[in-house]
Design an enzyme around this catalytic site. Sequence first.
Site, PDB file in Angstrom:
ATOM      1  N   GLU A 191      -7.460  -2.177  -9.644  1.00  0.00           N
ATOM      2  CA  GLU A 191      -6.333  -1.487  -9.029  1.00  0.00           C
ATOM      3  C   GLU A 191      -5.115  -1.626  -9.936  1.00  0.00           C
ATOM      4  O   GLU A 191      -4.692  -2.748 -10.238  1.00  0.00           O
ATOM      5  CB  GLU A 191      -6.028  -2.038  -7.639  1.00  0.00           C
ATOM      6  N   SER A 211      -7.063 -11.859  -9.080  1.00  0.00           N
ATOM      7  CA  SER A 211      -6.075 -10.843  -9.437  1.00  0.00           C
ATOM      8  C   SER A 211      -5.501 -11.254 -10.784  1.00  0.00           C
ATOM      9  O   SER A 211      -5.273 -12.447 -11.019  1.00  0.00           O
ATOM     10  CB  SER A 211      -4.959 -10.745  -8.402  1.00  0.00           C
ATOM     11  N   HIS A 241      -2.485   7.520  -3.568  1.00  0.00           N
ATOM     12  CA  HIS A 241      -3.607   6.592  -3.401  1.00  0.00           C
ATOM     13  C   HIS A 241      -4.053   6.543  -1.944  1.00  0.00           C
ATOM     14  O   HIS A 241      -5.248   6.631  -1.646  1.00  0.00           O
ATOM     15  CB  HIS A 241      -3.204   5.200  -3.881  1.00  0.00           C
ATOM     16  N   TYR A 297       0.892  -1.177   0.000  1.00  0.00           N
ATOM     17  CA  TYR A 297       0.000   0.000   0.000  1.00  0.00           C
ATOM     18  C   TYR A 297       0.919   1.213   0.000  1.00  0.00           C
ATOM     19  O   TYR A 297       0.995   1.956   0.958  1.00  0.00           O
ATOM     20  CB  TYR A 297      -0.870  -0.073   1.260  1.00  0.00           C
ATOM     21  N   ASP A 320      -5.248  -5.925  -9.174  1.00  0.00           N
ATOM     22  CA  ASP A 320      -5.830  -6.560  -7.986  1.00  0.00           C
ATOM     23  C   ASP A 320      -7.293  -6.146  -7.888  1.00  0.00           C
ATOM     24  O   ASP A 320      -7.634  -5.156  -7.231  1.00  0.00           O
ATOM     25  CB  ASP A 320      -5.047  -6.128  -6.739  1.00  0.00           C
ATOM     26  N   THR A 342      -1.977  -0.127  -5.233  1.00  0.00           N
ATOM     27  CA  THR A 342      -2.527   0.770  -6.242  1.00  0.00           C
ATOM     28  C   THR A 342      -1.601   1.957  -6.492  1.00  0.00           C
ATOM     29  O   THR A 342      -1.112   2.580  -5.556  1.00  0.00           O
ATOM     30  CB  THR A 342      -3.898   1.285  -5.799  1.00  0.00           C
ATOM     31  N   GLU A 364      -1.455  -1.867 -10.634  1.00  0.00           N
ATOM     32  CA  GLU A 364      -0.281  -2.219  -9.842  1.00  0.00           C
ATOM     33  C   GLU A 364       0.833  -2.768 -10.732  1.00  0.00           C
ATOM     34  O   GLU A 364       0.609  -3.186 -11.865  1.00  0.00           O
ATOM     35  CB  GLU A 364      -0.637  -3.253  -8.766  1.00  0.00           C
TER      36      GLU A 364
END
Length: 408
Positions: free
Chosen positions: A192, A250, A127, A122, A226, A342, A194
């Site tokens: 998301e 995912s 974000h 994270y 994700d 993200t 990534e």
Amino acid sequence: MNSWLDIATDTDFSIHNLPFGIFSTGKNAPRVGVRIGDYVIDLEQMRRLGLLEIPRHVFNQTYLNTFIGLGKKKTGAIRLQLQEWLIKPKSPLKTHFNQIFHPVASIKMHLPVRVGDYTDFYSSLEHATNVGKLFRPDNPLVANWKHLPIAYHGRASSIVVSGTPIIRPKGQIIPANSRLPIFSPTQELDFEVEIGAIIGRNSDLGESISTAKSENYVFGLVLFNDWSARDIQRWEYQPLGPFLGKNFASSMSPWVVTLEALEDFRVNTPLQNPQPLEYLQFDGNRNFDIELEVALQTPNQNTYRISSTNYRYMYWNLAQQIAHHTINGCNLKVGDLLASGTISGPTPNSCGSMLELTYGGRQPIKLDYNQQRTFLEDGDVLTIKGFSQKDGLRVGFGEVSGKILAAN
């Protein structure tokens, strides 16, 4: 570097790239390949022709794990040898072209690695701030966020290769103005953006990896989506974090781009304030300039670009993520996946999720005069593309995509 092979100048898969993946043709078993332009180089066929001195069990595999396990010195040497042969006019690749090269249109791609463990970070300040403002407008970042790379352990079994349909998940949600949950398909299906790092080397239990050595443990990077069910996640996540809102699927892009191919695209990490603890401090440029574009195709086949962001914005870089992941002695294994979390940028159109783009569903995205979205609908196809480009060099990831199907 100019190749004798006809390669489009704007291809993601230039001679500077040469990513690895798992492909199959017809009824043949999956095996290891390398992407160049609109072709895939068959490494198993090269071995059979005596062009690569590699044990016979390495390339004839359904995952890259065995190949990755050879170590960076060996895998890197193979990539450089292919690069050299793609330049030399008198090349064994050219001599055996019809046996070694497969047109992309004739192949099927597979999940590139057998993922043992999956960690989702994270690490985007933008974000985390955007999401935090939805729930804590006056204090969006939790107290620990600027002191360590926050992460949770996800579900590896539901990671799928790009192109795999995504079935709308079901679970408990809280309707508006209700205190009790109902059972329902998610009404807030999200993506998301990534980047995933594929671990390329085992570490020992009890061993901590420094930021200086961390990239020695990374084979390469992939695009990663994700998928998230925000309403299910919102009801379940306290106190232990994501569960059914995340583990249903995912998606991963099929080609693994090596760190060596991205060397020319290194950039500074954003200023970190306060200065992190000593084990998280690092030297050099540890972020990568990777442009990321998000497109939404609606059931009527119209396509809209809804976001553009960049991996360079990450507050916590990959080296720091690995250092933190292993500081307590947690061991890494070949094929493990570390996802960035993200990736969002500083502008409204650079958000990496629908949750941010629509401000929690309160401000729908207007696609055209008669269509809008708050979250993803059945029949939508969400595609993320990624590439690095500089001084005439282009290294890309292709795409990761998935079509949303109705709940079972």
